[in-house]
Design a protein around this motif. Structure first.
Motif, PDB file in Angstrom:
ATOM      1  N   LYS A   1      -5.098   6.122  -8.418  1.00  0.00           N
ATOM      2  CA  LYS A   1      -5.613   6.564  -7.126  1.00  0.00           C
ATOM      3  C   LYS A   1      -7.131   6.393  -7.123  1.00  0.00           C
ATOM      4  CE  LYS A   1      -5.448  10.457  -3.881  1.00  0.00           C
ATOM      5  NZ  LYS A   1      -4.782   9.672  -2.812  1.00  0.00           N
ATOM      6  N   ASN A   2      -7.635   5.803  -6.055  1.00  0.00           N
ATOM      7  CA  ASN A   2      -9.065   5.533  -5.910  1.00  0.00           C
ATOM      8  C   ASN A   2      -9.595   4.590  -6.987  1.00  0.00           C
ATOM      9  OD1 ASN A   2      -9.149   7.377  -3.739  1.00  0.00           O
ATOM     10  ND2 ASN A   2      -9.441   9.079  -5.159  1.00  0.00           N
TER      11      ASN A   2
ATOM     12  N   ASP B   1       0.857  -1.188   0.000  1.00  0.00           N
ATOM     13  CA  ASP B   1       0.000   0.000   0.000  1.00  0.00           C
ATOM     14  C   ASP B   1       0.890   1.233   0.000  1.00  0.00           C
ATOM     15  OD1 ASP B   1      -1.850   1.975   0.430  1.00  0.00           O
ATOM     16  OD2 ASP B   1      -2.487   1.276   2.406  1.00  0.00           O
ATOM     17  N   ASP B   2       1.152   1.790  -1.183  1.00  0.00           N
ATOM     18  CA  ASP B   2       2.100   2.896  -1.286  1.00  0.00           C
ATOM     19  C   ASP B   2       1.572   4.191  -0.688  1.00  0.00           C
ATOM     20  OD1 ASP B   2       0.175   3.296  -3.220  1.00  0.00           O
ATOM     21  OD2 ASP B   2       1.574   3.836  -4.820  1.00  0.00           O
ATOM     22  N   GLU B   3       0.272   4.311  -0.549  1.00  0.00           N
ATOM     23  CA  GLU B   3      -0.306   5.529   0.009  1.00  0.00           C
ATOM     24  C   GLU B   3      -0.059   5.616   1.516  1.00  0.00           C
ATOM     25  OE1 GLU B   3      -4.371   6.068  -1.114  1.00  0.00           O
ATOM     26  OE2 GLU B   3      -4.003   5.537  -3.216  1.00  0.00           O
ATOM     27  N   ARG B   4       0.013   4.469   2.172  1.00  0.00           N
ATOM     28  CA  ARG B   4       0.238   4.436   3.625  1.00  0.00           C
ATOM     29  C   ARG B   4       1.589   3.834   3.984  1.00  0.00           C
ATOM     30  NH1 ARG B   4      -4.835   3.171   2.238  1.00  0.00           N
ATOM     31  NH2 ARG B   4      -6.587   4.259   3.229  1.00  0.00           N
ATOM     32  N   ASP B   5       2.369   3.502   2.988  1.00  0.00           N
ATOM     33  CA  ASP B   5       3.684   2.881   3.180  1.00  0.00           C
ATOM     34  C   ASP B   5       3.575   1.701   4.137  1.00  0.00           C
ATOM     35  OD1 ASP B   5       6.395   2.418   2.967  1.00  0.00           O
ATOM     36  OD2 ASP B   5       6.926   3.844   4.539  1.00  0.00           O
TER      37      ASP B   5
ATOM     38  N   THR C   1     -10.809   2.074  -2.638  1.00  0.00           N
ATOM     39  CA  THR C   1      -9.694   2.000  -1.691  1.00  0.00           C
ATOM     40  C   THR C   1      -9.157   0.580  -1.678  1.00  0.00           C
ATOM     41  OG1 THR C   1     -10.779   1.270   0.358  1.00  0.00           O
ATOM     42  CG2 THR C   1     -11.015   3.604  -0.253  1.00  0.00           C
TER      43      THR C   1
ATOM     44  N   LYS D   1      -3.738  -2.133  -8.066  1.00  0.00           N
ATOM     45  CA  LYS D   1      -4.027  -0.698  -8.075  1.00  0.00           C
ATOM     46  C   LYS D   1      -3.820  -0.174  -9.485  1.00  0.00           C
ATOM     47  CE  LYS D   1      -2.864   3.714  -5.923  1.00  0.00           C
ATOM     48  NZ  LYS D   1      -2.007   4.420  -4.933  1.00  0.00           N
TER      49      LYS D   1
END
Length: 307
Positions: free
Chosen positions: A197-198, A132-136, A221, A194
């Motif tokens: 985004k979104n 999950d690159d958005e939350r590392d 998500t 993914k």
């Protein structure tokens, strides 16, 4: 003369870029899954060379005979490969974990008991890692059966799976286990992608008796909710999907176990699927794992190590 020089420079640049590109690695196992990790490599995503095995022999799990099935691997930002796998057909409450920088030398194997809080849990199957690159962080999800927890339809109580997950940043501490997807039917073998985004796609196996084939669902998500579940795009008795992104399309490999062969489909939008099985080549005995990118340097090291 200038034209010749320009052509040589361009040709050299193309060769340099080509030689610096990553390759693909496909994790695998061999029945009866007691030998451990096998690997195959590819430069085009279609033709796979057998790199043999076993690169990591199973040492953990509750079975009298240790097994390693469904090895899922992802490369972290630090270049370390993280792998999880199924350790038990039934009776286990967790999955196996190990890491490596070169896929040859591995860390000590660990057993992660993610379902220890569920005393009636039947199994922990096919854990899959998603970064999950958005939350590392890493999301690990798997299929488990907890009898009498969900409507079973035509399933037996001990074969009525749902997907659960944990998150981790370091594979040392893990979040509490939560439900990942409850589609209203028995579901296993999920792969998360993914696109933007979104914009997430979940490839899943509908494991109900009438179906036992592969579908896709969509979410905004990485944690869902996953909706608009498609009709199946594979044959009856197929499982173990894994996906690679190539150019502007996606290749979905899957174990077509009813016919005892491997197949692949190509898609641009996860709505239309083109059968490209005649274009792929896999080592004999290959069983489903996951595909990830690998540097040419690491691949060459693997090849040299097997000589």
């Amino acid at each position: 003369m200038k034209k010749i020089i320009i052509i040589l420079i361009v040709s050299f640049s193309i060769l340099s870029c080509s030689s610096s590109k990553d390759a693909y690695i496909f994790t695998s196992f061999r029945e009866p899954a007691t030998e451990g990790l096998y690997l195959a490599s590819s430069e085009d995503g279609y033709h796979w060379k057998d790199l043999g095995g076993a690169y990591l022999k199973p040492e953990i799990g509750n079975s009298e005979t240790k097994i390693m099935r469904d090895p899922s691997i992802v490369r972290g930002k630090d270049g370390v490969y993280h792998m999880v796998w199924t350790t038990d057909w039934k009776g286990g409450n967790g999955f196996g974990y190990a890491s490596s920088k070169d896929l040859i030398h591995w860390s000590k194997q660990e057993y992660i008991p993610v379902m220890k809080h569920e005393p009636e849990v039947v199994n922990v199957w096919a854990p899959e890692i998603f970064y999950d690159d958005e939350r590392d962080q890493y999301i690990i999800f798997w299929a488990s059966t907890i009898p009498y927890r969900y409507p079973k339809g035509q399933e037996e109580e001990k074969n009525n799976h749902r997907m659960y997950y944990v998150t981790t940043k370091d594979f040392k501490t893990f979040s509490n286990t939560k439900l990942f997807i409850e589609p209203g039917f028995s579901v296993i073998d999920c792969v998360l992608l993914k696109r933007d985004k979104n914009d997430f796609v979940l490839v899943l196996k509908d494991n109900t008796r009438p179906m036992r084939n592969i579908k896709v669902a969509f979410a905004k998500t990485a944690f869902g909710p996953f909706e608009n579940i498609s009709e199946p795009f594979t044959d009856h008795l197929s499982e173990g999907p894994t996906v690679l992104h190539k150019d502007n399309y996606w290749l979905i490999y899957f174990d077509n176990y009813g016919a005892k062969n491997y197949k692949a489909v190509k898609t641009f939008d996860f709505k239309k699927f083109e059968d490209v099985s005649s274009q792929i080549h896999l080592p004999e005995g290959h069983k489903h794992g996951t595909i990830t990118r690998i540097s040419k340097k690491t691949l060459n090291h693997l090849i040299e190590n097997k000589k």
